[in-house]
Scaffold this active site. Structure first.
Site, PDB file in Angstrom:
ATOM      1  N   CYS A  42       0.679   5.522  -0.682  1.00 47.79           N
ATOM      2  CA  CYS A  42      -0.347   6.439  -0.194  1.00 47.79           C
ATOM      3  C   CYS A  42      -0.366   7.738  -0.992  1.00 47.79           C
ATOM      4  O   CYS A  42      -1.417   8.181  -1.452  1.00 47.79           O
ATOM      5  CB  CYS A  42      -0.118   6.736   1.291  1.00 47.79           C
ATOM      6  N   CYS A  47      -4.070   6.470  -1.083  1.00 50.55           N
ATOM      7  CA  CYS A  47      -4.957   7.339  -0.291  1.00 50.55           C
ATOM      8  C   CYS A  47      -5.191   8.722  -0.903  1.00 50.55           C
ATOM      9  O   CYS A  47      -6.333   9.175  -1.003  1.00 50.55           O
ATOM     10  CB  CYS A  47      -4.371   7.591   1.102  1.00 50.55           C
ATOM     11  N   LYS A  50      -6.756   8.849  -4.564  1.00 51.99           N
ATOM     12  CA  LYS A  50      -8.094   8.256  -4.389  1.00 51.99           C
ATOM     13  C   LYS A  50      -9.047   9.247  -3.740  1.00 51.99           C
ATOM     14  O   LYS A  50     -10.157   9.473  -4.211  1.00 51.99           O
ATOM     15  CB  LYS A  50      -7.964   6.988  -3.540  1.00 51.99           C
ATOM     16  N   TYR A 176     -11.872  -2.549   0.809  1.00 45.13           N
ATOM     17  CA  TYR A 176     -11.766  -1.092   0.818  1.00 45.13           C
ATOM     18  C   TYR A 176     -11.717  -0.521  -0.609  1.00 45.13           C
ATOM     19  O   TYR A 176     -12.463   0.379  -0.962  1.00 45.13           O
ATOM     20  CB  TYR A 176     -10.438  -0.668   1.451  1.00 45.13           C
ATOM     21  N   GLU A 180     -14.561   1.719  -2.652  1.00 43.28           N
ATOM     22  CA  GLU A 180     -14.219   3.131  -2.878  1.00 43.28           C
ATOM     23  C   GLU A 180     -14.273   3.476  -4.366  1.00 43.28           C
ATOM     24  O   GLU A 180     -14.838   4.505  -4.762  1.00 43.28           O
ATOM     25  CB  GLU A 180     -12.828   3.434  -2.305  1.00 43.28           C
ATOM     26  N   HIS A 434     -24.684  20.130  18.775  1.00 43.67           N
ATOM     27  CA  HIS A 434     -25.975  20.078  18.098  1.00 43.67           C
ATOM     28  C   HIS A 434     -26.166  21.240  17.136  1.00 43.67           C
ATOM     29  O   HIS A 434     -25.809  22.347  17.484  1.00 43.67           O
ATOM     30  CB  HIS A 434     -27.085  20.102  19.163  1.00 43.67           C
ATOM     31  N   GLU A 439     -23.137  13.829  17.204  1.00 46.08           N
ATOM     32  CA  GLU A 439     -23.722  13.841  18.546  1.00 46.08           C
ATOM     33  C   GLU A 439     -24.376  12.507  18.904  1.00 46.08           C
ATOM     34  O   GLU A 439     -24.528  12.180  20.076  1.00 46.08           O
ATOM     35  CB  GLU A 439     -24.723  14.990  18.716  1.00 46.08           C
TER      36      GLU A 439
HETATM   37  P1  NDP Z   1      -8.983  -6.106   0.886  1.00 45.94           P
HETATM   38  O1  NDP Z   1      -8.176  -7.162   1.523  1.00 45.94           O
HETATM   39  O2  NDP Z   1      -9.620  -5.066   1.715  1.00 45.94           O
HETATM   40  O3  NDP Z   1     -10.128  -6.783   0.015  1.00 45.94           O
HETATM   41  C1  NDP Z   1      -9.844  -7.734  -0.951  1.00 45.94           C
HETATM   42  C2  NDP Z   1     -11.149  -8.201  -1.553  1.00 45.94           C
HETATM   43  O4  NDP Z   1     -10.904  -9.015  -2.684  1.00 45.94           O
HETATM   44  C3  NDP Z   1     -11.987  -9.014  -0.591  1.00 45.94           C
HETATM   45  O5  NDP Z   1     -13.319  -8.650  -0.781  1.00 45.94           O
HETATM   46  C4  NDP Z   1     -11.715 -10.447  -1.028  1.00 45.94           C
HETATM   47  O6  NDP Z   1     -12.782 -11.324  -0.782  1.00 45.94           O
HETATM   48  C5  NDP Z   1     -11.555 -10.265  -2.509  1.00 45.94           C
HETATM   49  N1  NDP Z   1     -10.712 -11.292  -3.139  1.00 45.94           N
HETATM   50  C6  NDP Z   1      -9.504 -11.743  -2.739  1.00 45.94           C
HETATM   51  N2  NDP Z   1      -9.034 -12.653  -3.583  1.00 45.94           N
HETATM   52  C7  NDP Z   1      -9.961 -12.794  -4.560  1.00 45.94           C
HETATM   53  C8  NDP Z   1     -10.058 -13.583  -5.713  1.00 45.94           C
HETATM   54  N3  NDP Z   1      -9.081 -14.427  -6.040  1.00 45.94           N
HETATM   55  N4  NDP Z   1     -11.150 -13.478  -6.484  1.00 45.94           N
HETATM   56  C9  NDP Z   1     -12.148 -12.625  -6.142  1.00 45.94           C
HETATM   57  N5  NDP Z   1     -12.112 -11.835  -5.070  1.00 45.94           N
HETATM   58  C10 NDP Z   1     -11.040 -11.922  -4.273  1.00 45.94           C
HETATM   59  O7  NDP Z   1      -8.018  -5.488  -0.223  1.00 45.94           O
HETATM   60  P2  NDP Z   1      -8.053  -4.164  -1.108  1.00 45.94           P
HETATM   61  O8  NDP Z   1      -7.379  -4.549  -2.365  1.00 45.94           O
HETATM   62  O9  NDP Z   1      -9.412  -3.578  -1.175  1.00 45.94           O
HETATM   63  O10 NDP Z   1      -7.142  -3.169  -0.272  1.00 45.94           O
HETATM   64  C11 NDP Z   1      -5.879  -3.572   0.249  1.00 45.94           C
HETATM   65  C12 NDP Z   1      -5.632  -2.946   1.588  1.00 45.94           C
HETATM   66  O11 NDP Z   1      -5.300  -1.595   1.431  1.00 45.94           O
HETATM   67  C13 NDP Z   1      -6.837  -2.941   2.524  1.00 45.94           C
HETATM   68  O12 NDP Z   1      -6.954  -4.128   3.259  1.00 45.94           O
HETATM   69  C14 NDP Z   1      -6.578  -1.767   3.399  1.00 45.94           C
HETATM   70  O13 NDP Z   1      -5.846  -2.162   4.529  1.00 45.94           O
HETATM   71  C15 NDP Z   1      -5.771  -0.847   2.535  1.00 45.94           C
HETATM   72  N6  NDP Z   1      -6.600   0.276   2.082  1.00 45.94           N
HETATM   73  C16 NDP Z   1      -7.092   1.148   2.987  1.00 45.94           C
HETATM   74  C17 NDP Z   1      -7.892   2.188   2.597  1.00 45.94           C
HETATM   75  C18 NDP Z   1      -8.437   3.132   3.617  1.00 45.94           C
HETATM   76  O14 NDP Z   1      -7.916   3.189   4.718  1.00 45.94           O
HETATM   77  N7  NDP Z   1      -9.486   3.883   3.302  1.00 45.94           N
HETATM   78  C19 NDP Z   1      -8.234   2.401   1.201  1.00 45.94           C
HETATM   79  C20 NDP Z   1      -7.688   1.421   0.328  1.00 45.94           C
HETATM   80  C21 NDP Z   1      -6.905   0.407   0.767  1.00 45.94           C
HETATM   81  P3  NDP Z   1     -12.980 -12.090   0.626  1.00 45.94           P
HETATM   82  O15 NDP Z   1     -13.576 -11.104   1.564  1.00 45.94           O
HETATM   83  O16 NDP Z   1     -13.938 -13.194   0.275  1.00 45.94           O
HETATM   84  O17 NDP Z   1     -11.645 -12.580   1.033  1.00 45.94           O
END
Ligand code: NDP
Length: 450
Positions: A42, A47, A50, A176, A180, A434, A439
């Protein structure tokens, strides 16, 4: 038996630092091993950096809007190197603060990679150390799929340290991190192509928000392509050439994968101690963070439950209360509010409409779709949207969702109400602030026709 420490924590990230500090406060002799930098994902590569980049990238919209409010904005330019250097300095400062906090709490920091050698022992750089309790808090790491040429791709780790801003970047994934970073690079003026393998980005989020974010991102010039993936990556003289599932090719300066994060348990020696792992490498734990080995616990991303820093912190704290504070505490994983720092951002807590229907049967859905006041003079056609999902039988608000400016700030307060199990009638008796976007959460009166 006499142990070197009461608690040995592996990993000084959000979960590990909190657990160490609180356990030490109860008088435990605590050491924490960290192989990289104190602060963890983080603070060091997640976090915090980012969000600083999100702030930076927003200025392009802000300069644009300023004109509508009577400001003349001269020539503006953006320098990536300056931003990265300033961001790095801030991360150094925070890293220092974390070290100071641990020192102040009497926790010993051991710089090095620790591996588990038994139920009560670890090894760091050839040194055997014993502890009554071991806490595994090593977090996760970007998962890079098995695509030919994947070694030419970067993850969010590298994206935060690029020497130059890529003028054209392809981002793979629809979660996510992908949305982002697509917003970050677009705001800074890069050409951004985002590829997502399925129908719609942000799987698991409420469908209205997913559709609206996709529309807004396209509106900002992000070339979001769904049902598309990469089959091959080749290096070119200027960057990379990608071959896509439809056989077409794409050239870019860089390709970034944000395709999920996996628990970082490989080579950690947990098998030596007999700790059970789930498929994918996550440490299996009970409601208190205990593994199948009584002296070994785990918290945070390494358990692959909810991959969010505040959840890891709660788990770390609960662990310390349970094991050292004499107060068994099980961290709750329901109604966890979270935000996606996309542009515009998303704030969400509780169930999606689909989940609520599956769980409660009949639900009432309230929505509000509006143009935020700032955009009337600002000239942006970005819209905001709020949504409440109510269990019809009990009138309880079981889900609250928002996309629009300040959604992260707004959802935190709404999260308290949802967590507390308040009813729609109680939302309605709350007086609005407001004029604000927040709201809307207390003003929606007519349920959407089902
Ligand atoms: P996520 O699990 O959110 O998303 C992964 C994405 O990659 C999905 O869209 C998935 O598709 C896709 N994917 C997975 N495998 C493949 C593949 N082999 N080929 C192509 N696409 C693929 O992971 P992130 O890496 O974005 O983030 C990890 C975690 O970190 C998040 O789940 C979150 O919990 C945390 N995080 C939180 C943040 C916040 O609170 N603002 C910010 C950043 C991270 P599909 O949907 O089809 O499975």
């Amino acid at each position: 038996m006499q142990f070197d420490y009461d608690l040995f924590v592996i990993g000084a990230g959000s979960g590990g630092v909190r657990a160490s500090r609180i356990a030490a406060g109860f008088g435990a002799r605590v050491a924490v091993a960290e192989e990289f930098r104190v602060g963890g994902t983080c603070v060091i590569r997640g976090c915090v950096p980012k969000k600083l980049l999100v702030y930076a990238s927003h200025f392009s919209d802000d300069f644009e809007m300023a004109r509508g409010f009577g400001w003349s904005v001269g020539d503006v330019s953006f320098d990536w190197k300056t931003l990265i250097a300033r961001k790095d300095a801030e991360i150094d400062r925070l890293n220092g603060l974390y070290i100071k906090t641990l020192d102040g709490a009497g926790v010993e920091i051991i710089n090095g990679r620790a591996t588990v050698t038994g139920p009560n022992s670890v090894e760091v750089d050839g040194r055997e150390i014993t502890a009554k309790t071991i806490l595994v808090a090593v977090g996760g790491w970007p998962q890079m799929p098995d695509v030919p040429g994947i070694e030419h791709a970067i993850s969010s780790n590298e994206a935060l340290h690029l020497d130059e801003q890529p003028k054209r970047i392809v981002i793979v994934g629809g979660g996510y991190i992908a949305v982002e970073f697509a917003g970050i690079f677009r705001g800074m003026g890069s050409e951004v192509i985002q590829l997502y393998r399925s129908e719609q980005i942000l799987r698991g989020f409420d469908d209205d928000l997913r559709d609206r974010l996709a529309t807004e991102m396209r509106g900002k010039g992000i070339d979001l392509r769904t049902n598309t993936n990469v089959t091959k990556i080749e290096k070119s003289s200027t960057g990379v050439v990608l071959t896509l599932t439809d056989g077409s090719t794409l050239e870019a300066d860089a390709v970034m994968y944000a395709t999920g994060r996996t628990p970082k348990t490989e080579g950690l020696g947990l098998d030596a101690a007999g700790v059970e792992l789930a498929k994918g490498g996550a440490v299996k734990v009970d409601a208190y963070g205990k593994t199948n080995v009584g002296s070994i616990y785990a918290v945070g991303d390494v358990t692959d439950r909810v991959q969010l820093t505040p959840v890891a912190i709660k788990e770390g704290h609960a662990f310390a209360l349970t094991v050292f504070g004499g107060a068994p505490t099980s961290p709750a994983h329901d109604a966890v509010p979270s935000a996606v720092f996309s542009q515009p951002p998303i704030g969400t807590v509780g169930l999606t409409e689909e989940e609520a229907k599956a769980q409660y049967g009949e639900v009432e859905v309230y929505t509000s779709d509006f143009r935020p006041m700032k955009h009337t003079l600002g000239g942006s056609d970005e819209r905001a949207f709020t949504k409440l999902i109510v269990d019809k039988t009990t009138d309880k608000v079981v889900g609250a969702h928002m996309i629009g400016a300040d959604a992260a700030e707004i959802i935190q307060g709404v999260g308290i109400a949802v967590k507390a199990g308040l009813t729609k009638a109680q939302f309605d008796t709350t007086v609005a602030v407001h004029p604000s976007s927040a709201e809307e959460f207390v003003l929606m009166r007519t349920p959407r026709a089902s």
